[in-house]
Motif scaffolding. Sequence first.
Motif, PDB file in Angstrom:
ATOM      1  N   GLU A 139       0.269 -23.176 -15.524  1.00 34.83           N
ATOM      2  CA  GLU A 139       0.308 -23.902 -14.253  1.00 34.83           C
ATOM      3  C   GLU A 139       0.935 -25.264 -14.516  1.00 34.83           C
ATOM      4  O   GLU A 139       0.612 -25.929 -15.502  1.00 34.83           O
ATOM      5  CB  GLU A 139      -1.096 -24.085 -13.682  1.00 34.83           C
ATOM      6  CG  GLU A 139      -1.118 -24.778 -12.342  1.00 34.83           C
ATOM      7  CD  GLU A 139      -2.512 -24.884 -11.750  1.00 34.83           C
ATOM      8  OE1 GLU A 139      -2.664 -25.665 -10.798  1.00 34.83           O
ATOM      9  OE2 GLU A 139      -3.434 -24.213 -12.244  1.00 34.83           O
ATOM     10  N   VAL A 140       1.840 -25.677 -13.632  1.00 34.11           N
ATOM     11  CA  VAL A 140       2.496 -26.981 -13.749  1.00 34.11           C
ATOM     12  C   VAL A 140       2.184 -27.776 -12.493  1.00 34.11           C
ATOM     13  O   VAL A 140       2.424 -27.310 -11.379  1.00 34.11           O
ATOM     14  CB  VAL A 140       4.027 -26.825 -13.920  1.00 34.11           C
ATOM     15  CG1 VAL A 140       4.692 -28.189 -14.032  1.00 34.11           C
ATOM     16  CG2 VAL A 140       4.344 -25.970 -15.146  1.00 34.11           C
ATOM     17  N   ARG A 141       1.630 -28.980 -12.688  1.00 29.45           N
ATOM     18  CA  ARG A 141       1.269 -29.842 -11.557  1.00 29.45           C
ATOM     19  C   ARG A 141       1.972 -31.188 -11.702  1.00 29.45           C
ATOM     20  O   ARG A 141       2.059 -31.732 -12.796  1.00 29.45           O
ATOM     21  CB  ARG A 141      -0.243 -30.060 -11.517  1.00 29.45           C
ATOM     22  CG  ARG A 141      -1.020 -28.791 -11.260  1.00 29.45           C
ATOM     23  CD  ARG A 141      -2.514 -29.033 -11.044  1.00 29.45           C
ATOM     24  NE  ARG A 141      -3.147 -29.872 -12.042  1.00 29.45           N
ATOM     25  CZ  ARG A 141      -3.719 -29.423 -13.155  1.00 29.45           C
ATOM     26  NH1 ARG A 141      -3.696 -28.150 -13.451  1.00 29.45           N
ATOM     27  NH2 ARG A 141      -4.309 -30.255 -13.985  1.00 29.45           N
ATOM     28  N   ILE A 193       3.261 -35.277 -15.287  1.00 29.93           N
ATOM     29  CA  ILE A 193       3.381 -33.835 -15.109  1.00 29.93           C
ATOM     30  C   ILE A 193       2.363 -33.205 -16.038  1.00 29.93           C
ATOM     31  O   ILE A 193       2.296 -33.534 -17.225  1.00 29.93           O
ATOM     32  CB  ILE A 193       4.796 -33.337 -15.477  1.00 29.93           C
ATOM     33  CG1 ILE A 193       5.858 -34.010 -14.617  1.00 29.93           C
ATOM     34  CG2 ILE A 193       4.867 -31.810 -15.388  1.00 29.93           C
ATOM     35  CD1 ILE A 193       5.763 -33.704 -13.139  1.00 29.93           C
ATOM     36  N   VAL A 194       1.550 -32.301 -15.507  1.00 29.90           N
ATOM     37  CA  VAL A 194       0.537 -31.622 -16.308  1.00 29.90           C
ATOM     38  C   VAL A 194       0.942 -30.161 -16.449  1.00 29.90           C
ATOM     39  O   VAL A 194       1.209 -29.481 -15.452  1.00 29.90           O
ATOM     40  CB  VAL A 194      -0.857 -31.710 -15.653  1.00 29.90           C
ATOM     41  CG1 VAL A 194      -1.874 -30.887 -16.439  1.00 29.90           C
ATOM     42  CG2 VAL A 194      -1.297 -33.159 -15.550  1.00 29.90           C
ATOM     43  N   GLU A 212       6.788 -20.845  -9.409  1.00 29.17           N
ATOM     44  CA  GLU A 212       5.655 -20.145  -8.831  1.00 29.17           C
ATOM     45  C   GLU A 212       6.081 -18.700  -8.577  1.00 29.17           C
ATOM     46  O   GLU A 212       7.168 -18.443  -8.069  1.00 29.17           O
ATOM     47  CB  GLU A 212       5.261 -20.829  -7.520  1.00 29.17           C
ATOM     48  CG  GLU A 212       4.083 -20.223  -6.833  1.00 29.17           C
ATOM     49  CD  GLU A 212       3.744 -20.956  -5.541  1.00 29.17           C
ATOM     50  OE1 GLU A 212       2.571 -20.966  -5.184  1.00 29.17           O
ATOM     51  OE2 GLU A 212       4.662 -21.501  -4.892  1.00 29.17           O
ATOM     52  N   ASN A 213       5.257 -17.761  -8.942  1.00 29.89           N
ATOM     53  CA  ASN A 213       5.528 -16.327  -8.803  1.00 29.89           C
ATOM     54  C   ASN A 213       6.671 -15.840  -9.690  1.00 29.89           C
ATOM     55  O   ASN A 213       7.131 -14.719  -9.539  1.00 29.89           O
ATOM     56  CB  ASN A 213       5.790 -15.944  -7.339  1.00 29.89           C
ATOM     57  CG  ASN A 213       4.617 -16.264  -6.453  1.00 29.89           C
ATOM     58  OD1 ASN A 213       3.468 -16.037  -6.823  1.00 29.89           O
ATOM     59  ND2 ASN A 213       4.889 -16.815  -5.283  1.00 29.89           N
ATOM     60  N   GLY A 235       8.049 -26.211  -9.955  1.00 31.68           N
ATOM     61  CA  GLY A 235       9.015 -25.590 -10.844  1.00 31.68           C
ATOM     62  C   GLY A 235       9.161 -26.358 -12.152  1.00 31.68           C
ATOM     63  O   GLY A 235       8.955 -27.574 -12.212  1.00 31.68           O
ATOM     64  N   LEU A 236       9.509 -25.620 -13.193  1.00 32.20           N
ATOM     65  CA  LEU A 236       9.715 -26.207 -14.515  1.00 32.20           C
ATOM     66  C   LEU A 236      10.996 -25.621 -15.089  1.00 32.20           C
ATOM     67  O   LEU A 236      11.201 -24.398 -15.067  1.00 32.20           O
ATOM     68  CB  LEU A 236       8.536 -25.866 -15.433  1.00 32.20           C
ATOM     69  CG  LEU A 236       8.622 -26.325 -16.883  1.00 32.20           C
ATOM     70  CD1 LEU A 236       8.579 -27.846 -16.966  1.00 32.20           C
ATOM     71  CD2 LEU A 236       7.483 -25.714 -17.680  1.00 32.20           C
TER      72      LEU A 236
END
Length: 79
Positions: free
Chosen positions: A18-20, A26-27, A60-61, A70-71
Amino acid sequence: MTDGTTRVFTWEEGARIEVRNLGSEIVIEANAAGLKTLAGHLFTLAQDDVPDGAHLHLEENNGLEDGSVGLVLERCDDE
């Protein structure tokens, strides 16, 4: 595929990533399988035959958990 060469990015079974975006940080939160998956992706991009600019989009997905931002993992050899 980059320069006609296919890169294989493998996923560990049960990987959760998970990227937040917290504004000033940015985590990237992941379980052990997710961390191994990310390490493998980075290792693939670091190989000697991988050209500058090669990259991988995680969304995501598409590899990331629902609600993730997004990353992009990108190789850049410029100093």
